[in-house]
Design a protein around this motif. Sequence first.
Motif, short mmCIF file in Angstrom:
data_model
loop_
_atom_site.label_atom_id
_atom_site.label_comp_id
_atom_site.label_asym_id
_atom_site.label_seq_id
_atom_site.Cartn_x
_atom_site.Cartn_y
_atom_site.Cartn_z
N ASP A 22 -0.33 13.50 -4.45
CA ASP A 22 -1.03 12.32 -4.98
C ASP A 22 -0.11 11.11 -5.07
O ASP A 22 -0.60 10.00 -5.32
CB ASP A 22 -1.59 12.64 -6.36
CG ASP A 22 -2.64 13.75 -6.32
OD1 ASP A 22 -3.29 13.88 -5.26
OD2 ASP A 22 -2.78 14.48 -7.32
N HIS A 74 0.82 -1.20 0.00
CA HIS A 74 0.00 0.00 0.00
C HIS A 74 0.86 1.25 0.00
O HIS A 74 0.47 2.30 -0.56
CB HIS A 74 -0.93 -0.01 1.22
CG HIS A 74 -1.85 1.17 1.26
ND1 HIS A 74 -1.54 2.34 1.93
CD2 HIS A 74 -3.09 1.38 0.71
CE1 HIS A 74 -2.52 3.21 1.79
NE2 HIS A 74 -3.49 2.65 1.07
N GLN A 75 2.04 1.19 0.58
CA GLN A 75 2.92 2.35 0.62
C GLN A 75 3.41 2.76 -0.77
O GLN A 75 3.78 3.90 -0.99
CB GLN A 75 4.14 2.05 1.51
CG GLN A 75 3.82 1.90 2.99
CD GLN A 75 3.32 3.18 3.61
OE1 GLN A 75 2.12 3.36 3.80
NE2 GLN A 75 4.22 4.09 3.92
N SER A 76 3.42 1.82 -1.71
CA SER A 76 3.90 2.11 -3.08
C SER A 76 2.78 2.00 -4.12
O SER A 76 3.06 1.86 -5.31
CB SER A 76 5.04 1.16 -3.45
OG SER A 76 4.62 -0.19 -3.35
N TYR A 77 1.53 2.07 -3.69
CA TYR A 77 0.40 1.92 -4.61
C TYR A 77 -0.08 3.30 -5.07
O TYR A 77 -0.39 4.16 -4.25
CB TYR A 77 -0.73 1.16 -3.91
CG TYR A 77 -2.01 1.12 -4.70
CD1 TYR A 77 -2.08 0.47 -5.94
CD2 TYR A 77 -3.17 1.73 -4.21
CE1 TYR A 77 -3.26 0.43 -6.65
CE2 TYR A 77 -4.35 1.69 -4.91
CZ TYR A 77 -4.39 1.05 -6.14
OH TYR A 77 -5.56 1.02 -6.85
N LEU A 78 -0.13 3.48 -6.40
CA LEU A 78 -0.59 4.73 -7.02
C LEU A 78 -1.98 4.51 -7.58
O LEU A 78 -2.19 3.62 -8.40
CB LEU A 78 0.37 5.16 -8.13
CG LEU A 78 0.00 6.43 -8.91
CD1 LEU A 78 -0.11 7.63 -7.97
CD2 LEU A 78 1.01 6.70 -10.01
N GLU A 79 -2.91 5.32 -7.11
CA GLU A 79 -4.29 5.19 -7.56
C GLU A 79 -4.38 5.45 -9.07
O GLU A 79 -3.75 6.39 -9.59
CB GLU A 79 -5.19 6.18 -6.83
CG GLU A 79 -5.29 5.95 -5.33
CD GLU A 79 -6.18 4.76 -5.00
OE1 GLU A 79 -6.85 4.24 -5.94
OE2 GLU A 79 -6.19 4.34 -3.84
N TYR A 130 5.74 2.75 -9.45
CA TYR A 130 4.69 2.58 -8.45
C TYR A 130 3.77 1.45 -8.86
O TYR A 130 3.61 1.16 -10.06
CB TYR A 130 3.87 3.88 -8.29
CG TYR A 130 4.69 5.06 -7.83
CD1 TYR A 130 4.91 5.30 -6.48
CD2 TYR A 130 5.23 5.95 -8.76
CE1 TYR A 130 5.66 6.38 -6.05
CE2 TYR A 130 5.97 7.04 -8.34
CZ TYR A 130 6.20 7.25 -6.99
OH TYR A 130 6.94 8.33 -6.58
N PRO A 169 2.36 8.05 -3.79
CA PRO A 169 2.50 7.23 -2.57
C PRO A 169 3.72 7.65 -1.75
O PRO A 169 4.56 8.43 -2.20
CB PRO A 169 2.65 5.81 -3.12
CG PRO A 169 2.09 5.85 -4.50
CD PRO A 169 2.39 7.24 -5.02
N ASP A 170 3.79 7.11 -0.52
CA ASP A 170 4.87 7.49 0.39
C ASP A 170 6.24 7.07 -0.13
O ASP A 170 7.23 7.78 0.06
CB ASP A 170 4.64 6.88 1.77
CG ASP A 170 3.41 7.46 2.44
OD1 ASP A 170 3.00 8.57 2.06
OD2 ASP A 170 2.85 6.79 3.33
N ARG A 171 6.32 5.92 -0.78
CA ARG A 171 7.62 5.48 -1.26
C ARG A 171 7.44 4.69 -2.55
O ARG A 171 6.47 3.94 -2.70
CB ARG A 171 8.34 4.61 -0.22
CG ARG A 171 7.55 3.43 0.30
CD ARG A 171 8.36 2.61 1.27
NE ARG A 171 9.54 2.06 0.63
CZ ARG A 171 10.46 1.33 1.26
NH1 ARG A 171 10.33 1.12 2.57
NH2 ARG A 171 11.50 0.85 0.63
N ASP A 230 -5.36 9.04 -9.89
CA ASP A 230 -4.29 10.02 -9.73
C ASP A 230 -3.30 9.93 -10.88
O ASP A 230 -2.78 10.96 -11.36
CB ASP A 230 -3.58 9.79 -8.39
CG ASP A 230 -4.49 10.04 -7.21
OD1 ASP A 230 -5.47 10.80 -7.36
OD2 ASP A 230 -4.25 9.45 -6.12
#
Length: 505
Positions: free
Chosen positions: A452, A428-433, A478, A454-456, A436
């Motif tokens: 928009d 989830h930390q590397s998931y790009l909607e 991502y 992700p964190d990493r 977005d």
Amino acid sequence: MRERLLDLGLWLLLCVPVLLKSDPNDGGSWGLVAVGVTVLAGCVAVGRRWPLVPLAVTVAASLPASLELFTPSYSLALIAFGFLAGRRQERTAPALWLFGAVAAVGLLLTLVTHTSLGQWFTLLLALALAVVAPWLIGRYVRQYDRLVRSGWELADRMEREQAAVADRERLRERSRIAGDMHDSLGHDLALIAIRAGALEVDPELGPAQQRAAGELRRAAADATARLRDIIGVLREDGAAAPTVPAGESVEDLVARARSSGLAVALTTAPVPALPGMPGLALHRVVQEGLTNAAKHAPGAAVTVAVAVAEDTGTVRVRVASGPPGATGPAGPAGSASGGTGLVGLDERVRLAGGTLAHRVGGDGGFTLEAVLPRNPPTAAPAAPTSARELDRARRQVRKGLAQAIWIPLALLVALGALMAGVALWTQHQSYLEPEDYAGMRVGQSLGEFADDLPDRPLDGPPERAPDEPPGMDECRYYRSTMLAAIPVYRLCFVDGHLAGKAEVP
């Protein structure tokens, strides 16, 4: 000596992987080999006394070489010491604490070195397969050996108990035979004394014959006393009352006593036959009552009555004798009683499920009364001690197996759930909607859509991904889906602006 040879063989076996890594081209050196061989020698030396120490030392030697725990030099040692720890360690809790500490230290090292959590998951997998699984097998072998050893010990104990039971049965049978000798011979000697007493006062005999009859009476009384003393020695240790049948009915017993000169009347005829222990007790009550009357109240009338109570299913027997004659041949003190006859009789009646009472009347008469069941009592069979102990040993083994297997397995399941949760969180930390991603335009500055992102990003492109466009300062990748590794989104930047975007298969 045998244990030392086994330890030497184990040490030589564990040194083989360490020696194979001695080649400098393979990342080893003779210095590391010397350290490894020495460490393994110390672990084998203390392994029998402290089973968990070799395992902890091997883990400590493996972690610096690889955060994934499984190393070529010490992998065999991990498996061997894990098995031996389960085989030798009595308690389960210290091993579980050690496993938890290894997992916690591995996670701490992963966070400190900023490496991927995937290495920590690999460490947990290596811990489960190379340490916990052999430990469980060792625990199972230990519990199985304990059950086998308990079985042999119980078998040996059962054999000794059977021998002891056989000895007790032989002693009990001897006591029963001795008791019957006392009961039958004592009764017969009492009747002989009655006949001799009658001859002693017979006016048709001369003085010499009367003196001989008196001597015969006194000899019979003395023989009865000596017989009581001898049999009393055999029955003073709490042995059960004799249960050998008398071999005659109550009617025959009364008739024999009457023919010997005892004034006895049987008010019940026929006497009901009782099976088993109640019948034996009925015969002995009548026999003891007649013997006491012949010994202590010669010349007195004796009444034997047997009554059946249909409502209660019992039989009441009563032997009553009058006061001793003042001029009887034996006199009231013709033979002292030691009390063993009534004690043995009370035990016999009790074993038959009945009760015994005796009393002396105001006129000096003596009454002996017993209440007996018409059917012998049935005792519930008790489980043998050895069987109970074997069942208890089996329950302990099952409990130990549950603690040794199910608790660690539950911990592994919990670790698996933790790994799955951490994996989902990392993804989830590397998931790009997708929404977005679709809203991003080439030429936008990074600051316009930084919120928009992700964190990493991912650590790098997936395998066999197409080459990155030339002239880009950096490209970030991502996840486009939460569960799948591909496809991924690629965002490339030049001077802080989005220069290219693509979905990489």
